[in-house]
Design a protein around this motif. Structure first.
Motif, short mmCIF file in Angstrom:
data_model
loop_
_atom_site.label_atom_id
_atom_site.label_comp_id
_atom_site.label_asym_id
_atom_site.label_seq_id
_atom_site.Cartn_x
_atom_site.Cartn_y
_atom_site.Cartn_z
N PHE A 250 0.83 -1.20 0.00
CA PHE A 250 0.00 0.00 0.00
C PHE A 250 0.86 1.26 0.00
O PHE A 250 0.50 2.27 -0.60
CB PHE A 250 -0.92 0.00 1.22
CG PHE A 250 -1.70 1.27 1.41
CD1 PHE A 250 -2.72 1.61 0.54
CD2 PHE A 250 -1.40 2.13 2.45
CE1 PHE A 250 -3.44 2.79 0.70
CE2 PHE A 250 -2.11 3.31 2.62
CZ PHE A 250 -3.13 3.65 1.75
N HIS A 251 2.01 1.19 0.65
CA HIS A 251 2.90 2.35 0.71
C HIS A 251 3.34 2.81 -0.67
O HIS A 251 3.52 4.00 -0.92
CB HIS A 251 4.13 2.03 1.55
CG HIS A 251 3.82 1.67 2.96
ND1 HIS A 251 4.79 1.41 3.90
CD2 HIS A 251 2.64 1.54 3.62
CE1 HIS A 251 4.23 1.12 5.06
NE2 HIS A 251 2.92 1.19 4.91
N VAL A 399 1.28 -9.01 -1.86
CA VAL A 399 1.40 -9.29 -3.29
C VAL A 399 1.86 -8.05 -4.04
O VAL A 399 2.75 -8.09 -4.90
CB VAL A 399 0.05 -9.78 -3.86
CG1 VAL A 399 0.09 -9.83 -5.39
CG2 VAL A 399 -0.30 -11.16 -3.30
N LEU A 400 1.27 -6.91 -3.68
CA LEU A 400 1.65 -5.64 -4.30
C LEU A 400 3.10 -5.30 -3.99
O LEU A 400 3.85 -4.86 -4.88
CB LEU A 400 0.72 -4.53 -3.80
CG LEU A 400 0.79 -3.18 -4.52
CD1 LEU A 400 0.56 -3.33 -6.00
CD2 LEU A 400 -0.24 -2.23 -3.91
N ALA A 401 3.51 -5.51 -2.74
CA ALA A 401 4.90 -5.23 -2.36
C ALA A 401 5.86 -6.12 -3.13
O ALA A 401 6.95 -5.67 -3.54
CB ALA A 401 5.08 -5.44 -0.85
N THR A 402 5.47 -7.36 -3.36
CA THR A 402 6.32 -8.29 -4.12
C THR A 402 6.55 -7.77 -5.53
O THR A 402 7.68 -7.78 -6.04
CB THR A 402 5.67 -9.68 -4.17
OG1 THR A 402 5.45 -10.16 -2.85
CG2 THR A 402 6.56 -10.66 -4.92
N VAL A 403 5.49 -7.31 -6.17
CA VAL A 403 5.60 -6.77 -7.53
C VAL A 403 6.52 -5.56 -7.55
O VAL A 403 7.36 -5.40 -8.46
CB VAL A 403 4.21 -6.39 -8.09
CG1 VAL A 403 4.34 -5.70 -9.44
CG2 VAL A 403 3.33 -7.63 -8.21
N VAL A 404 6.39 -4.69 -6.55
CA VAL A 404 7.22 -3.47 -6.50
C VAL A 404 8.68 -3.82 -6.26
O VAL A 404 9.59 -3.19 -6.82
CB VAL A 404 6.70 -2.50 -5.43
CG1 VAL A 404 7.62 -1.30 -5.26
CG2 VAL A 404 5.30 -2.04 -5.79
#
Length: 485
Positions: A250-251, A399-404
């Motif tokens: 989210f960050h 999941v989002l952090a992994t992509v980033v």
């Protein structure tokens, strides 16, 4: 108490040592003119003072995660301290720094566009949908959550607070960044700072006086204390429960908002890396306080099994340790956290949609055109139970952090630099996410298979992605050498 003090010291040291290393490795330069100056529009691209940006970034990313998530994570025992400290320094803060600075280097680009640039259009399309889901889920969660807290604090009907908070969100989403967010966040930051310092000070004082027992991390306590370990397997469940205090995708949706306000790249470390370290400190305080108040993780689990939610636990600790006046201010701090993440979640979603449509956001009519459908959907989703939405936000974050993290690694590879500072964390978090989907209970979005199945699947996918990345990065390195020659 030694573990708590050492952990806080390590987080602060991490900012000065590893944070400076990350800054130099990225190549931040005060000579580069940032988008806040080159593309100023008075609405989203507007230079703000560094201290103001730090407060906004900190409040944007804080939410309920480093408080409620840390309380829930403390149920696993002192091992949670390791994840908060090491995850925050080497993964979360680095993740936040790269997501912010890559946006600065790409004209304040929103997350899906930025990921698409480095990982390809297919990933961009996926992330556009996925990011929109995360942002609206967080936004809705941070309407209902604060409304519940304010109802318990004032006795007013929850619906009144829903309308008040929603009205504020609409105004904050549409107006220029400096009109509402830039002006009131310093006051909200002061409340949040008081809450964290007051709870920590009371806990340390009571620890020295012997009134509370602060659990230490030792060989004997290095285990899973959760009262239901079959459903709450330490790896990966703790890594999902504690997201905002260690690393949270989210960050990366919030950093581009501040990248459009940054007047000099030299402020990237204190703002992006530093805000995450500050959040890690808040998470450490609440994880420790939750265990200390209930005389250890066993007592905390018993309280939770007896019906005490994180909100009730926080309220109980504040009233017991800080008295009536202190408790009111502290609870306001807990209310401030979700509100200051909810408003920028909706603002970020407006920017993501507008950027994908290449739709100019300077005219107020254009902003209303984009934001109106978002708030209609959010209002409908407010009728859904908070816990139903929130249970998917945790894994969505990771999941989002992994992509980033993979995006940051790809950027480093394309820049001709070593990518291991981002590709290793990306591989680890890939393992965590995949194993979660295999091991987690059905109610939490998993298949509820034996842990060994999750570890095999997680290890295979993580190793496969790393191998694929290494092959592509070597190809990129050869192309860079050819171009240079």
């Amino acid at each position: 108490m030694i573990t708590f003090l050492v952990s806080i010291t390590a987080l602060i040291a991490g900012y000065f040592i590893y944070g400076r290393y990350i800054e130099r490795f990225f190549g931040a330069s005060p000579e580069i003119v940032p988008p806040a100056r080159r593309m100023a529009d008075g609405v989203d691209y507007k230079e703000l003072k560094p201290w103001r940006i730090f407060i906004i970034q900190f409040l944007n990313i804080a939410g309920l995660g480093p408080i409620f998530g840390a309380v829930l994570g403390a149920a696993y025992g002192p091992v949670a301290y390791l994840w908060i400290v090491l995850g925050c320094i080497f993964m979360g803060a680095a993740h936040d720094y790269f997501s912010g600075m890559l946006s600065v280097r790409n004209d304040g680009m929103s997350l899906p566009d930025m990921v698409g640039k480095y990982l390809g259009p297919g990933v961009k399309k996926f992330l556009l949908i996925f990011t929109s889901f995360i942002l609206i889920a967080v936004g809705v969660s941070f309407v209902t959550g604060p409304a519940d807290l304010m109802q318990s604090l004032t006795g007013w009907d929850k619906r009144i607070w829903l309308y008040v908070i929603f009205a504020y969100y609409i105004i904050a989403t549409l107006l220029p960044i400096d009109r509402i967010i830039g002006r009131i966040y310093p006051f909200m930051g002061a409340i949040l700072l008081f809450m964290a310092v007051a709870v920590a000070s009371a806990m340390v004082w009571k620890g020295f006086s012997g009134e509370v027992r602060m659990v230490e991390l030792t060989a004997d306590t290095f285990r899973n204390f959760h009262s239901n370990p079959e459903k709450n397997v330490l790896i990966p469940m703790m890594f999902i429960v504690i997201s905002c205090g260690a690393i949270s995708g989210f960050h990366s949706t919030q950093s581009p908002i501040m990248s459009r306000c940054l007047g000099n790249e030299k402020y990237g470390r204190p703002i992006f890396y530093g805000a995450m370290i500050a959040e890690g400190i808040v998470a450490m305080i609440w994880a420790t306080a939750a265990m200390a108040y209930f005389n250890g993780p066993e007592g905390l689990n018993a309280a939770a099994d007896g019906g005490m939610t994180p909100a009730i636990i926080v309220d109980t600790i504040c009233k017991s340790w800080l008295g009536k006046v202190g408790a009111v201010i502290a609870i306001l701090g807990v209310v401030v956290c979700p509100i200051t993440s909810g408003d920028t979640a909706f603002r970020s979603l407006r920017l993501v949609i507008a950027d994908s449509l290449k739709y100019n956001q300077k005219p107020i009519a254009n902003r209303i055109f984009v934001a109106l459908p978002v708030f209609v959907i959010a209002l409908i989703l407010c009728k859904v139970d908070f816990s139903t939405i929130w249970k998917y936000v945790g894994i969505g974050n990771q999941v989002l952090a992994t992509v980033v993290l993979w995006t940051s690694a790809a950027y480093l590879a394309k820049s001709g630099k070593s990518h291991i500072i981002m590709s290793i964390p990306a591989t680890m978090l890939t393992f965590v996410c995949v194993s979660y989907f295999i091991i987690a209970p059905y109610s939490d979005g998993g298949l509820f298979l034996p842990p060994v199945a999750g570890y095999i699947a997680g290890g295979a996918v993580a190793a496969g992605l790393l191998a694929l990345f290494l092959i592509k990065s070597r190809k990129t390195s050869r192309e860079i050498k050819v171009n240079k020659s």
